[in-house]
Design an enzyme around this catalytic site. Sequence first.
Site, PDB file in Angstrom:
ATOM      1  N   ASP A  82       6.569   0.854   7.269  1.00 58.48           N
ATOM      2  CA  ASP A  82       5.186   0.530   6.906  1.00 58.48           C
ATOM      3  C   ASP A  82       4.708   1.441   5.787  1.00 58.48           C
ATOM      4  O   ASP A  82       4.086   2.465   6.047  1.00 58.48           O
ATOM      5  CB  ASP A  82       4.301   0.675   8.142  1.00 58.48           C
ATOM      6  N   HIS A 129       0.851  -1.194   0.000  1.00 57.99           N
ATOM      7  CA  HIS A 129       0.000   0.000   0.000  1.00 57.99           C
ATOM      8  C   HIS A 129       0.885   1.241   0.000  1.00 57.99           C
ATOM      9  O   HIS A 129       1.983   1.247   0.554  1.00 57.99           O
ATOM     10  CB  HIS A 129      -0.973   0.010   1.186  1.00 57.99           C
ATOM     11  N   ASP A 150      -0.237   4.400   0.996  1.00 59.57           N
ATOM     12  CA  ASP A 150      -0.586   5.405   1.994  1.00 59.57           C
ATOM     13  C   ASP A 150       0.120   5.149   3.314  1.00 59.57           C
ATOM     14  O   ASP A 150       0.540   4.023   3.616  1.00 59.57           O
ATOM     15  CB  ASP A 150      -2.102   5.478   2.203  1.00 59.57           C
ATOM     16  N   GLU A 196       4.127  -6.371   3.922  1.00 58.67           N
ATOM     17  CA  GLU A 196       4.024  -5.711   5.224  1.00 58.67           C
ATOM     18  C   GLU A 196       5.290  -5.991   6.041  1.00 58.67           C
ATOM     19  O   GLU A 196       5.979  -6.995   5.810  1.00 58.67           O
ATOM     20  CB  GLU A 196       2.794  -6.217   5.980  1.00 58.67           C
ATOM     21  N   GLU A 255      -5.101   1.734   2.450  1.00 57.87           N
ATOM     22  CA  GLU A 255      -5.049   0.553   3.306  1.00 57.87           C
ATOM     23  C   GLU A 255      -5.172   0.941   4.771  1.00 57.87           C
ATOM     24  O   GLU A 255      -5.847   0.262   5.558  1.00 57.87           O
ATOM     25  CB  GLU A 255      -3.739  -0.206   3.065  1.00 57.87           C
ATOM     26  N   GLU A 256      -4.518   2.035   5.145  1.00 54.65           N
ATOM     27  CA  GLU A 256      -4.435   2.413   6.558  1.00 54.65           C
ATOM     28  C   GLU A 256      -5.775   2.842   7.148  1.00 54.65           C
ATOM     29  O   GLU A 256      -5.931   2.878   8.362  1.00 54.65           O
ATOM     30  CB  GLU A 256      -3.415   3.544   6.743  1.00 54.65           C
TER      31      GLU A 256
END
Length: 384
Positions: A103, A71, A73, A163, A135-136
């Site tokens: 992350d 991801h 974001d 991740e 995603e977050e």
Amino acid sequence: MEPRSKEMIARLVSFDTVSSRSNLALIDWVRDYLDGYGIESRLVPNAEGTKANLFASIGPAAEGGVVLSAHTDVVPVDGQPWDSDPFTVVERDGRLYGRGTADMKSFPAVALALLPEMLEAGLKRPVHLALSYDEEVGCFGAPDMIRRMAAELPRPSAVIVGEPTSMRTVVAHKGTYALRTTVTGHEAHSSQLHRGVSAVMTAARLVGFIADMTAQNAAAADPASPFEPPYTTLHVGTFAGGTALNIMARHAEFLWDIRPVTGDDWSRYLARFEAYCRDVVLPEMHRIAPDCTIRTEVLAGAPGLNPDPDGEAACLVRSLTGRNDTAVVPYGAEAGQFQEAGFSTVMCGPGSIDQAHQPNEFIETTQVAACERFLRSLVRRLAA
């Protein structure tokens, strides 16, 4: 760690892609970078056109490729005591500091840095790059991209979601479901509780019920569960309501989440909560004021990743890392969405979740180097 990887991490981190903002500057840069090597990208925008997913294939249009997913974001930096600019990578004592270093921008950065090697390797099966948005804040972006990938790409054999797992093979994660409960009470002077219904006090009662459900799960937890904590959790993150000390509040709301372990149905907790509201709390409110309401909305949801330690993805990643052990994690991710669409999926990426979302977020340069070795091994496998 290769200088090219560090440069690419610094480039991706430099884009302020906090979820409340657009990620298009980063996506456009990646698209131009890929285009410079003759790689066509496909964009999957959101409805407003303010954000986009991107997926692209390196190598032949053949089945059996591997998806590298990340991801774009990151979480906010507001109010955090950073020692340096969060969006400028700083190297100190074997660590790269910056928002998203752990992350999870380092994983796609290493993949992009190795693109020339992928092209020179003579891949017989492709590497598919997949970058998502939001995603977050609820794993909103990935589902549309996953549907497009399933429909348009030759069937991949595995999905690796990068991740921060410290390069361990993670075969399961909890689901995550976000909810908002809004309580409408009936205003009155706080000295006349019999004439009003406090939305704040009612909402607090409901928060207590949610806490009780978590406590019941903790008491009945399976000690053999690999999750930490080994049970489904329910948590209230924000609470707001009321206008003055001496007014019985008309409005209150809170945001909460449910994170179910594998095999537990998250919706049964929502059903219990709504039954408690309907059968116990609302009748008491209506005895005083019939216009009182309790409304709960499901804002977002992402399924958990169910363990498949002998699946294609897990076997592939274990062979590439040289480690036979597997792990599970309590946080949610997009891996469960890929699995739900029928892809063999695991998580494996550089960095530690312990540094995620923290001020002075960092990744060890040794983790970046481990990711480089991992992806080079993958390229050799796909070229064999």
